[in-house]
Motif scaffolding. Structure first.
Motif, PDB file in Angstrom:
ATOM      1  N   UNK A  73       0.798  -1.106   0.169  1.00 29.77           N
ATOM      2  CA  UNK A  73      -0.088  -0.011   0.008  1.00 29.77           C
ATOM      3  C   UNK A  73       0.959   1.163  -0.002  1.00 29.77           C
ATOM      4  N   UNK A  74       1.918   1.318   0.875  1.00 23.47           N
ATOM      5  CA  UNK A  74       2.621   2.264   0.710  1.00 23.47           C
ATOM      6  C   UNK A  74       3.509   2.458  -0.377  1.00 23.47           C
ATOM      7  N   UNK A  75       4.096   1.476  -0.941  1.00 23.43           N
ATOM      8  CA  UNK A  75       4.865   1.557  -2.162  1.00 23.43           C
ATOM      9  C   UNK A  75       3.805   2.050  -3.351  1.00 23.43           C
ATOM     10  N   UNK A  76       2.679   1.743  -3.128  1.00 18.69           N
ATOM     11  CA  UNK A  76       1.841   2.275  -4.394  1.00 18.69           C
ATOM     12  C   UNK A  76       1.527   3.573  -4.110  1.00 18.69           C
ATOM     13  N   UNK A  77       1.393   4.249  -2.930  1.00 17.12           N
ATOM     14  CA  UNK A  77       1.296   5.521  -2.814  1.00 17.12           C
ATOM     15  C   UNK A  77       2.585   6.339  -3.244  1.00 17.12           C
ATOM     16  N   UNK A  78       3.717   5.767  -2.924  1.00 16.92           N
ATOM     17  CA  UNK A  78       4.965   6.448  -3.446  1.00 16.92           C
ATOM     18  C   UNK A  78       5.112   6.541  -4.709  1.00 16.92           C
ATOM     19  N   UNK A  79       4.396   5.518  -5.617  1.00 16.36           N
ATOM     20  CA  UNK A  79       4.343   5.597  -7.044  1.00 16.36           C
ATOM     21  C   UNK A  79       3.570   6.734  -7.422  1.00 16.36           C
ATOM     22  N   UNK A  80       2.446   6.730  -6.691  1.00 21.60           N
ATOM     23  CA  UNK A  80       1.516   7.873  -6.952  1.00 21.60           C
ATOM     24  C   UNK A  80       2.218   9.270  -7.017  1.00 21.60           C
ATOM     25  N   UNK A  81       3.065   9.297  -5.931  1.00 17.27           N
ATOM     26  CA  UNK A  81       3.610  10.732  -5.709  1.00 17.27           C
ATOM     27  C   UNK A  81       4.871  10.972  -6.716  1.00 17.27           C
ATOM     28  N   UNK A  82       5.323   9.931  -7.309  1.00 16.55           N
ATOM     29  CA  UNK A  82       6.369  10.191  -8.292  1.00 16.55           C
ATOM     30  C   UNK A  82       7.601  10.146  -7.512  1.00 16.55           C
ATOM     31  N   UNK A  83       7.859   9.418  -6.465  1.00 14.59           N
ATOM     32  CA  UNK A  83       9.118   9.395  -5.795  1.00 14.59           C
ATOM     33  C   UNK A  83      10.156   8.577  -6.199  1.00 14.59           C
ATOM     34  N   UNK A  84      11.347   8.696  -5.937  1.00 15.19           N
ATOM     35  CA  UNK A  84      12.471   7.800  -6.465  1.00 15.19           C
ATOM     36  C   UNK A  84      12.441   6.422  -6.135  1.00 15.19           C
ATOM     37  N   UNK A  85      12.316   5.447  -6.792  1.00 16.53           N
ATOM     38  CA  UNK A  85      12.181   3.912  -6.414  1.00 16.53           C
ATOM     39  C   UNK A  85      13.188   3.396  -5.763  1.00 16.53           C
ATOM     40  N   UNK A  86      14.513   3.974  -6.035  1.00 16.68           N
ATOM     41  CA  UNK A  86      15.709   3.570  -5.470  1.00 16.68           C
ATOM     42  C   UNK A  86      15.751   3.896  -3.728  1.00 16.68           C
ATOM     43  N   UNK A  87      14.859   4.910  -3.568  1.00 21.95           N
ATOM     44  CA  UNK A  87      14.819   5.345  -2.032  1.00 21.95           C
ATOM     45  C   UNK A  87      13.706   4.601  -1.438  1.00 21.95           C
ATOM     46  N   UNK A  88      12.528   4.642  -2.059  1.00 23.02           N
ATOM     47  CA  UNK A  88      11.273   4.109  -1.199  1.00 23.02           C
ATOM     48  C   UNK A  88      11.378   2.567  -1.345  1.00 23.02           C
ATOM     49  N   UNK A  89      12.076   1.894  -2.163  1.00 23.94           N
ATOM     50  CA  UNK A  89      11.869   0.602  -2.193  1.00 23.94           C
ATOM     51  C   UNK A  89      12.684  -0.188  -0.995  1.00 23.94           C
ATOM     52  N   UNK A  90      13.524   0.828  -0.470  1.00 23.55           N
ATOM     53  CA  UNK A  90      14.262   0.381   0.828  1.00 23.55           C
ATOM     54  C   UNK A  90      13.858   1.039   2.028  1.00 23.55           C
ATOM     55  N   UNK A  91      13.160   2.223   1.947  1.00 24.39           N
ATOM     56  CA  UNK A  91      12.759   2.822   3.040  1.00 24.39           C
ATOM     57  C   UNK A  91      11.604   2.447   3.689  1.00 24.39           C
ATOM     58  N   UNK A  92      10.546   1.988   2.814  1.00 27.35           N
ATOM     59  CA  UNK A  92       9.164   1.582   3.196  1.00 27.35           C
ATOM     60  C   UNK A  92       9.459   0.514   4.111  1.00 27.35           C
ATOM     61  N   UNK A  93      10.141  -0.661   3.402  1.00 24.66           N
ATOM     62  CA  UNK A  93      10.345  -1.928   4.263  1.00 24.66           C
ATOM     63  C   UNK A  93      11.133  -1.795   5.626  1.00 24.66           C
ATOM     64  N   UNK A  94      11.937  -0.713   5.468  1.00 22.87           N
ATOM     65  CA  UNK A  94      12.962  -0.646   6.560  1.00 22.87           C
ATOM     66  C   UNK A  94      11.979   0.272   7.694  1.00 22.87           C
ATOM     67  N   UNK A  95      11.204   1.070   7.236  1.00 25.75           N
ATOM     68  CA  UNK A  95      10.490   1.914   8.165  1.00 25.75           C
ATOM     69  C   UNK A  95       9.430   0.978   8.712  1.00 25.75           C
ATOM     70  N   UNK A  96       8.924  -0.302   7.990  1.00 22.85           N
ATOM     71  CA  UNK A  96       7.829  -1.030   8.910  1.00 22.85           C
ATOM     72  C   UNK A  96       8.688  -1.785   9.739  1.00 22.85           C
TER      73      UNK A  96
END
Length: 412
Positions: free
Chosen positions: A268-291
């Motif tokens: 769900x969070x990754x989908x939101x990051x995609x919608x916001x146009x964020x850098x995948x290299x960052x959110x693909x690590x930060x979201x699982x790490x944040x969990x």
């Protein structure tokens, strides 16, 4: 049937979840005996999420690191800083609220057989041991700290692998995300079963007796979500943060509230990051790490419950000790996923700061389990929504520095 499914797909998941919640309450209050079989939906839903979430974290992080190109800049340092800053401030808010609105508890038994950690050293030791846990054991026991460590190591080891291997790993990560998305589609049925079972088992009266404690806990988490976090985001993006805050709460917080699992909420969070146009290299690590490590809600729970025990026993607390409690709550909360029982079993550790006996502290843990049906849901909603909020804030800060236009309202 196909037409019915198409119509249901047009209805937002949030509305479907609310409908499932309402139906579950009605069935539990009106015909609990006849509707008893619906409880199985809740068990199936939670079981499916627990089964797929550890594998999801493993492949997502592994794929993200393996496919990261050398020399490519990410925002991870600032994101991790915000994770720990937010967790510390959440603990501090909880301490302040506990002094302004002191809560006393009617202590009960019911925690026999549970073993809390005895010191901060023991928490850190458990954390380190979980990092080097056998990867198979980590997956079986949902040890997310261990899963994260192995995913990072394997990811780095695969950075020099052939592109075809990286494609396979990426495809597996996408497949696991799709499976979680399929499971979440059944959230309305699962939530109907969970609500039904909770009300028929515990009753509404079990929560009313701890109304003030719940009010302080939820109030602190709302202050963090609606005041503290927006202030942090504003310092990063220098514009109205609330469109982004409300988007994260609506699209991430609500689903996390009902699933009660930050790991399961990763897609769900990754989908939101995609919608916001964020850098995948960052959110693909930060979201699982944040969990795994971003635990502002857990810091609130540890601080409020500990100070409730302090007020119950009439112990006087000075300001330095209270600040120390905030720091300990932040450190302990980051390792909560590696301790059996989560944030509640870290309460005796914090209580030891004030000389509270372990048997008394464990009675406070028992109270935590009674209100856990609400407390844990709100805690998870805060934790998970903050993962994507801070990830987006750091990315938008970078955009601002580069002179790009940040139109949060458009993305919301």
């Amino acid at each position: 049937m196909n037409n019915l499914l198409k119509k249901l797909n047009r209805v937002s998941l949030v509305k479907q979840i609310i409908a499932g919640l309402v139906i579950g309450v009605i069935l539990a209050l009106a015909i609990p005996g006849v509707a008893k079989p619906v409880a199985i939906f809740g068990s199936l839903f939670v079981g499916a999420l627990k089964a797929v979430a550890p594998i999801l974290v493993l492949f997502l992080v592994m794929s993200a690191i393996a496919q990261h190109k050398r020399g490519q800049k990410t925002n991870m340092k600032m994101i991790i800083f915000l994770y720990f800053l937010g967790t510390f401030l959440a603990g501090l808010i909880a301490v302040i609220a506990s002094f302004l609105f002191p809560v006393s508890l009617k202590l009960t038994a019911g925690t026999e057989g549970m073993t809390p950690p005895g010191s901060v050293v023991e928490v850190l030791r458990t954390l380190l041991l979980n990092i080097v846990d056998n990867p198979v054991n980590a997956l079986i026991n949902a040890n997310y700290i261990g899963i994260l460590a192995w995913a990072v190591l394997i990811g780095f080891a695969l950075r020099s692998a052939a592109d075809s291997t990286k494609v396979v790993i990426g495809n597996l990560a996408d497949a696991m995300s799709k499976i979680v998305a399929w499971v979440i589609k059944f959230a309305p049925l699962g939530i109907m079963g969970l609500v039904f079972e909770s009300i028929t088992t515990n009753g509404l009266s079990s929560l009313l007796g701890y109304g003030k404690l719940l009010a302080v806990l939820i109030g602190c988490m709302l202050v963090v979500a609606l005041i503290v976090n927006p202030l942090i985001v504003y310092t990063m993006i220098r514009q109205n943060p609330y469109p982004l805050v409300f988007k994260c709460l609506k699209e991430s917080g609500i689903t996390a509230f009902f699933t009660r699992s930050s790991a399961s909420n990763i897609p769900v969070n990754i989908k939101i990051c995609e919608e916001l146009g964020l850098d995948k290299d960052s959110y693909s690590v930060s979201i699982p790490l944040g969990a795994t490590i971003n635990m502002a809600g857990a810091a609130v729970t540890i601080s409020v419950m500990t100070l409730a025990a302090v007020h119950t026993l009439g112990i006087q607390v000075d300001i330095p000790t209270a600040i120390l409690l905030s720091v300990m709550a932040a450190i302990s909360a980051a390792g909560a996923s590696g301790v059996a029982g989560g944030s509640l079993l870290l309460i005796p550790l914090a209580a030891s700061l004030f000389g509270i006996p372990n048997d008394v502290a464990m009675q406070v843990v028992a109270v935590g389990f009674i209100i856990g049906v609400v407390q844990d849901s709100v805690e998870t909603a805060l934790n998970s929504s903050t993962d994507v909020l801070f990830t987006a804030a750091v990315e938008f800060r970078k955009w601002r520095q580069e002179g790009k236009v940040i139109n949060i309202k458009k993305t919301s």
